[in-house]
Design an enzyme around this catalytic site. Structure first.
Site, PDB file in Angstrom:
ATOM      1  N   GLY A  48     -19.668   8.173 -16.445  1.00  0.00           N
ATOM      2  CA  GLY A  48     -18.689   8.230 -15.355  1.00  0.00           C
ATOM      3  C   GLY A  48     -18.399   6.879 -14.719  1.00  0.00           C
TER       4      GLY A  48
ATOM      5  N   ASP B 146      -3.329  11.923 -24.492  1.00  0.00           N
ATOM      6  CA  ASP B 146      -3.782  11.940 -23.089  1.00  0.00           C
ATOM      7  C   ASP B 146      -3.471  10.618 -22.399  1.00  0.00           C
ATOM      8  OD1 ASP B 146      -5.877  11.103 -25.008  1.00  0.00           O
ATOM      9  OD2 ASP B 146      -6.914  10.496 -23.183  1.00  0.00           O
TER      10      ASP B 146
END
Ligand code: AMP
Ligand code: MG
Length: 480
Positions: free
Chosen positions: A123, A249
């Site tokens: 992350g 994406d």
């Protein structure tokens, strides 16, 4: 001091499977590395407040400004041709800021901690890649190419582990929205028709409001996104930009360039140019970008099928008719841009051939793409090879056939040929100084000269130089 954040979060009102509400993971010791003061002004934000302790705490994800509703967006996408469930694995949308002019922009933190879509990832992001995105996205904006913007980069005071330990950082990204082709693929594959329709209606309202009253609003929507993407990729080609990871994406519905991972600008003109270390097959090579954009649009059209017509057969027919236009659309934008680069303001049937010959000669003689146009623009064409001289003579004759003075022709060229691009070695030099030595001055100077690429100033000359010849091709890496 008030930063003047003005949040109004429309995406958070979509059906709940489009996102997960989640806060950024706080970091230990945030420090501001770079703040985009002119962008802050444009957005009606107070740069002084943003640079202060509370402002930096927002950029770090340690403080949630009033009105923000942090969330991670769900999406899917084809990565190098393979369909995957994705989503914001290391980004969080704080919300939408509405500027004093009424413009709505996403404020996203990239590198802000794990989310339910992180899969195996941490992350987080490293300083080098976040600064790289900052530099290149701002350069693209200055080149008049639609793009997400970069408001700030902060370091986190923590390390991220890649092949070695690197300083962690968070980029604050500003975008018209983060709706992607992959958001539609996600809805089409995993959600109901009602949810897909809610997403499409939302995107139309936000980006293509003229479509709200079109006879077939979803077909209108498809056609408009196609136009935007054709225009965008034409602009990439015209400046020699290689995106590097045109997965579905990473293709926006708004038509902005997004996701500056392994992107880079081409030096020597060569359609097979690939920089990304993982693009071993050259799927996303410079010369392939228009075809890949068309491929991605076809995936977008597929995801809209249930909305295009209630009868599947008819829906497919409508989609096929629409996407068949993409190559022509692209070529129209590209040709228009190339004519402008060559100072042409009229259209002749032979123009395409003249342009093609120039590109072919550039390829044959390994000429620098940007600097070939720069030399033409500055009337500094000093090639002695016969073929190149012949081409130059044909071009001179062509510009003489239009009702324009030489000065007007050269002015048109200056407006359309950048004096400088972010050369890879210059970007690397700026990143090395910032990341390894904590010296931001090299980057600040680079950002400064890149701000006015069409200005042709004296101080840009140093930055226009192509790299020293090297036997090793330039390689980029995804910022993960
Ligand atoms: P990108 O290559 O940036 O377009 O990312 C592709 C996908 O991988 C997206 O779903 C990202 O959110 C996810 N991703 C990339 N890097 C990380 C990371 N360090 N941690 C978690 N997810 C990541
Ligand atoms: Mg991405």
């Amino acid at each position: 001091m008030n930063a003047n954040w003005n949040f109004d979060n429309s995406y958070a009102r979509l059906p709940e499977r489009f996102f997960t509400k989640i806060r950024p993971t706080p970091v230990s010791d945030p420090k501001l590395v770079v703040l985009n003061r002119s962008l802050a002004d444009e957005l009606g934000l107070c740069a002084e407040a943003l640079a202060g302790e509370e402002g930096v705490a927002v950029f770090a994800g340690n403080r949630i400004p009033e009105g923000a509703e942090p969330l991670a967006q769900a999406y899917a996408g084809h990565q190098f041709g393979h369909f995957n469930m994705l989503g914001d694995g290391r980004a969080i949308l704080l919300g939408e800021h509405v500027t004093p002019n009424g413009e709505r922009v996403d404020i996203q933190l990239k590198g802000s901690g794990r989310t339910p879509y992180s899969r195996g990832g941490d992350g987080r992001a490293a300083l080098g890649p976040m600064l790289r995105e900052y530099i290149i996205s701002e350069a693209m904006h200055a080149l008049r190419i639609p793009t997400t913007r970069s408001l700030a980069v902060v370091t986190t005071g923590e390390v991220v582990i890649r092949d070695k330990e690197l300083p962690g950082a968070i980029l604050t990204r500003v975008a018209a929205s983060h709706l992607r082709v992959g958001t539609f693929q996600y809805a089409a594959r995993f959600l109901s028709k009602e949810e897909l329709q809610a997403l499409a209606d939302y995107a139309i309202k936000r980006h293509y409001p003229n479509g709200e009253h079109a006879p077939n609003r979803y077909l209108f929507f498809l056609e408009e996104v196609m136009k935007k993407q054709a225009e965008l990729v034409a602009k990439w080609q015209l400046v020699g930009f290689v995106h590097g990871v045109m997965n579905t994406d990473n293709m926006t519905i708004s038509g902005e360039t997004i996701d500056y991972g392994p992107c880079a600008f081409m030096d020597v003109y060569d359609p097979t140019t690939v920089f990304s270390s993982i693009d071993t097959q050259g799927r996303y090579a410079y010369g392939n970008q228009p075809y890949i954009a068309g491929w991605n649009i076809a995936r977008f059209a597929e995801s809209l099928l249930p909305l295009l017509h209630e009868k599947e057969e008819k829906a497919i027919e409508l989609a096929q008719e629409a996407i068949a236009q993409f190559p022509t659309l692209y070529e129209t934008y590209w040709l228009q841009g190339m004519r402008a680069k060559l100072g042409l303001c009229t259209e002749e049937a032979e123009d395409k051939k003249l342009i093609g010959e120039l590109l072919h000669l550039m390829y044959t003689y390994r000429a620098d793409y940007t600097n070939t146009f720069r030399a033409l623009t500055l009337d500094e064409w000093h090639f002695c090879e016969k073929e190149l001289c012949d081409w130059y003579t044909r071009w001179q004759k062509r510009i003489a056939r239009q009702d324009m003075t030489k000065e007007e022709v050269y002015e048109r060229m200056r407006q359309n040929n950048p004096a400088i691009i972010p050369r890879n070695y210059r970007v690397e030099e700026a990143l090395a100084a910032a990341v390894e030595r904590g010296d931001n001055t090299v980057m600040e100077r680079l950002l400064y000269v890149l701000k006015r690429p069409y200005a042709y100033t004296k101080e840009q000359e140093e930055y226009a130089k192509p790299p020293e010849p090297s036997d090793r091709p330039y390689r980029t890496f995804c910022g993960t």
